[in-house]
Design a protein around this motif. Sequence first.
Motif, PDB file in Angstrom:
ATOM      1  N   LEU A   1     -14.772  23.216 -13.894  1.00  0.00           N
ATOM      2  CA  LEU A   1     -14.777  24.564 -13.364  1.00  0.00           C
ATOM      3  C   LEU A   1     -14.556  25.648 -14.419  1.00  0.00           C
ATOM      4  CD1 LEU A   1     -12.887  24.155  -9.986  1.00  0.00           C
ATOM      5  CD2 LEU A   1     -15.339  24.284 -10.378  1.00  0.00           C
TER       6      LEU A   1
ATOM      7  N   GLU B   1     -16.065  29.104 -13.180  1.00  0.00           N
ATOM      8  CA  GLU B   1     -15.256  29.808 -12.175  1.00  0.00           C
ATOM      9  C   GLU B   1     -13.954  30.329 -12.782  1.00  0.00           C
ATOM     10  OE1 GLU B   1     -14.289  27.563  -8.659  1.00  0.00           O
ATOM     11  OE2 GLU B   1     -13.256  29.257  -7.737  1.00  0.00           O
TER      12      GLU B   1
ATOM     13  N   GLY C   1     -21.147  28.830 -18.070  1.00  0.00           N
ATOM     14  CA  GLY C   1     -21.846  28.057 -17.039  1.00  0.00           C
ATOM     15  C   GLY C   1     -23.306  27.924 -17.414  1.00  0.00           C
TER      16      GLY C   1
ATOM     17  N   ILE D   1     -24.480  25.073 -13.108  1.00  0.00           N
ATOM     18  CA  ILE D   1     -24.624  25.846 -11.868  1.00  0.00           C
ATOM     19  C   ILE D   1     -25.915  25.357 -11.211  1.00  0.00           C
ATOM     20  CG2 ILE D   1     -24.888  28.153 -10.861  1.00  0.00           C
ATOM     21  CD1 ILE D   1     -23.603  29.232 -13.537  1.00  0.00           C
TER      22      ILE D   1
ATOM     23  N   ASN E   1     -20.530  24.488  -8.807  1.00  0.00           N
ATOM     24  CA  ASN E   1     -21.173  25.805  -8.752  1.00  0.00           C
ATOM     25  C   ASN E   1     -22.559  25.679  -8.139  1.00  0.00           C
ATOM     26  OD1 ASN E   1     -18.978  26.704 -10.501  1.00  0.00           O
ATOM     27  ND2 ASN E   1     -20.118  25.684 -12.137  1.00  0.00           N
TER      28      ASN E   1
ATOM     29  N   PHE F   1     -18.188  26.727  -5.564  1.00  0.00           N
ATOM     30  CA  PHE F   1     -18.107  28.105  -6.051  1.00  0.00           C
ATOM     31  C   PHE F   1     -19.511  28.642  -5.819  1.00  0.00           C
ATOM     32  CE2 PHE F   1     -17.604  31.125  -9.852  1.00  0.00           C
ATOM     33  CZ  PHE F   1     -16.884  32.034  -9.110  1.00  0.00           C
TER      34      PHE F   1
END
Lengths: 273, 147
Positions: free
Chosen positions: A7, A10, A48, A78, A105, A158
Amino acid sequence: MESIKKLKFEKNLRSGKFAVTCEIGPPKGAEVEGIREAAEYLKDVADGINVTDLQSSVMRLGSLTTCHLLKEWGLDPILQVTCRDRNRLALQSDLLNAYVMGIRNVLALTGDYTTIGDHPQAEPVFDIDSVQLLWVIKNLEEGKDLAGKELTKKPSFFKGAVVNPGADTEASYELQIIKMKKKIDQGAQFFQTLAGIILLKSEKMANYMNKFIPGVFVPELIVKKMEGTGDKVSMCIEIASRLIEEVKPYCAGVHIQALGWEKYIPAVVKNLK
Amino acid sequence: MDEIKNADSVLVFSCGLGVQATSAVIGKVCYPALNTITFGGITGMWQGTERCDTCGNCILDYTGGICPYTACPKKLENGACAGQSNGKCEVDPERDCGWELIYNSLKRIGKLDILNKFIPPRDYSKILPSSSLRKTRLWALDEEEIV
């Protein structure tokens, strides 16, 4: 597998750090060496990595598998999910697949139309739209599928969505804003612009994008700059860095699309750190 | 006519084509009183049927009397995609963006706030099998000739 940079995207976005997202387009075929190399360049500069879902409606390796590989290689992917190729059954199932693979994500998109890609004969699905896809994710997170049936374990994501700031009519601009609000209502936690900072390789590429890529517009001034230089790489880095400096006060991060020039991204974001 | 002028909205008892034709003319929110799943039965005067998807999920009252299922190739229910350019569709630059038309229609009647409503996915179980397989009026005629 769970321990590596979990993560990161995020966490950094929430901390207020100016986030950098980059993009990896899966290959046309089963050779993954190219994306492994790209991932190597991006590992330390990107928070990301967006993985496109059959981008421009061109058949290629899937987003889910590519995200899984990126995770294995230590990046935070993502997952881009479009509504073009899968109905609500397949979309829900793929979201569960993603969660089980440790992918957190998700970026919900409508998807380009089938006829702009390399399989114009394909049936366009569009069973649900991008706002409804966010609603579907919300349902799954609450432990229910779209039929109202209970799930054995609730996934959690997310959740992101896109907005196009380049709308060119009053209606399209207002509709983007209205749709953005609807996406927030349905649980979107972050937004990315449809096109990010694209590393421009040549004036030819600019003209091509202006003509063929929906929602993308390169101003004449930038096309001229590219035309007038002998060193395309330096000019590319200069244009991209300038753009990022200028948009920085207005956003939480930038999305950089290198389209094969991943190795120059570290130079582009060098001044940000 | 005065009654229509003084009305807040109008309830239209017809297929989706009739609702769209009425909306285009009277400048008020037109509610579909029926939920069209087939053009079987008495047909109206509208030329062609491509503007109504006979889907049994009519939302014309939310979309300014323009059907997003037939006006938008992606059948988007909650607003335009980002592929439009100068009000034209990503799929065919000759064609108006359906959502551009919906926006302008709702703006004309002062009902843009309707666009904030979330529209859930359509229920395809209402239209499977397709309407062409359910045109009972024609089927009945076929049957008669055989007998």
